[in-house]
Design an enzyme around this catalytic site. Structure first.
Site, PDB file in Angstrom:
ATOM      1  N   ALA A 293       0.825  -1.207   0.000  1.00 12.11           N
ATOM      2  CA  ALA A 293       0.000   0.000   0.000  1.00 12.11           C
ATOM      3  C   ALA A 293       0.860   1.258   0.000  1.00 12.11           C
ATOM      4  CB  ALA A 293      -0.917  -0.001   1.216  1.00 12.11           C
TER       5      ALA A 293
ATOM      6  N   GLY B  35       0.357  -5.370   0.647  1.00 12.49           N
ATOM      7  CA  GLY B  35      -0.564  -5.392  -0.483  1.00 12.49           C
ATOM      8  C   GLY B  35       0.037  -6.005  -1.726  1.00 12.49           C
TER       9      GLY B  35
ATOM     10  N   GLU C 264      -0.618  -9.548  -1.296  1.00 14.21           N
ATOM     11  CA  GLU C 264      -2.044  -9.783  -1.531  1.00 14.21           C
ATOM     12  C   GLU C 264      -2.374  -9.726  -3.018  1.00 14.21           C
ATOM     13  OE1 GLU C 264      -4.266  -8.265   2.461  1.00 14.21           O
ATOM     14  OE2 GLU C 264      -3.133  -6.743   1.365  1.00 14.21           O
TER      15      GLU C 264
ATOM     16  N   GLU D  62       2.592  -5.751   7.907  1.00  9.42           N
ATOM     17  CA  GLU D  62       1.709  -4.716   8.448  1.00  9.42           C
ATOM     18  C   GLU D  62       1.737  -4.644   9.972  1.00  9.42           C
ATOM     19  OE1 GLU D  62      -0.325  -6.059   4.537  1.00  9.42           O
ATOM     20  OE2 GLU D  62       0.871  -6.951   6.148  1.00  9.42           O
TER      21      GLU D  62
END
Length: 257
Positions: free
Chosen positions: A65, A108, A111, A131
């Site tokens: 992110a 991310g 992911e 995270e």
């Protein structure tokens, strides 16, 4: 303005997309996700495209992110309906996607790799769900998809420690299908994608949906979904052409319908 996602076609039926923010380790900004979704929409609509490769420029697949955006907007950066819709489109892309993880796949970025259908990794690739180190945890499917790849215990270890996982361990845990030398990663990704693209572009989405059902449903439900998809596929020209070609001992001439 420099494109945030580069597109090329290294082989017939293959689209190669490269995340292109190397100075930010290909962090997933709103703008990058928007470009990625636009290019995937084009690939989905193009009957000549049979497979997509997704990779990153520089040292990373994606470092995850865009933290700057999170700092500026707080929870609004996460619940942004446009951002959520883009993730959903990537997840629901109907054609096969190969993630060619060339470097860091963090947060991310991990992911994003997890929503692809095949994950190849260079021997220099690194995976992590870091995270927890900044008081957070995966929020774009990581807590749900990662255990389906590596099992509950190792997923917990990754999520609760944020520790980096090298390509060899990722392969042993079932996170990736193959580990390649760094200079051979893209070649192997193109080889696999070209193999897939030569198959019926009408049938591979059915196959993809059937395999995904194994992650998303209990066995009995998954078997029923598989059965229904098989019945639907019989209505395609390519399904019958494949059967005729086998009976006639020749290569099938698929038309993508």
């Amino acid at each position: 303005m420099t494109a945030l996602v580069l597109r090329d076609s290294p082989s017939p039926g293959v689209v190669h997309l490269t995340l292109n923010r190397p100075e930010k380790l290909n962090a997933l900004s709103k703008e990058l996700l928007a470009e990625l979704v636009d290019l995937l929409r084009e690939a989905a609509a193009d009957e000549g495209v049979g497979c997509v490769i997704l990779t990153g420029s520089g040292r990373a697949f994606s470092a995850g992110a865009d933290i700057t955006d999170m700092l500026e907007r707080g929870v609004a950066s996460y619940v942004d309906p446009d951002r959520l819709a883009r993730w959903r489109e990537i997840e629901n892309f109907p054609k096969p996607i190969i993630a060619a993880v060339n470097g860091f796949a963090l947060g991310g970025g991990l992911e994003l790799a997890l929503v692809c259908d095949i994950i190849l990794a260079s021997d220099t690739a690194k995976f992590a769900a870091p995270e927890i180190k900044i008081g957070s945890f995966p929020g774009d499917g990581g807590t749900q998809r990662l255990p389906r790849f590596v099992g509950r215990s190792f997923a917990m270890q990754m999520v609760l420690t944020g520790e980096m996982v090298d390509a060899g361990l990722a392969e042993r845990k079932g996170l990736v299908s193959e580990v390649l030398p760094a200079d051979g990663l893209q070649k192997r990704a193109i080889e696999l994608a070209a193999n897939i693209a030569r198959k019926s572009v009408a049938i591979t989405p059915y196959a993809k949906r059937a395999v995904k059902a194994a992650d998303e449903h209990p066995l009995e439900t998954g078997l029923e979904i598989e059965r229904q998809l098989t019945i639907e596929a019989f209505a395609t020209e390519d399904r019958m052409e494949g059967l005729r070609a086998f009976a006639e001992k020749r290569e099938p001439l698929f038309k993508g319908r």
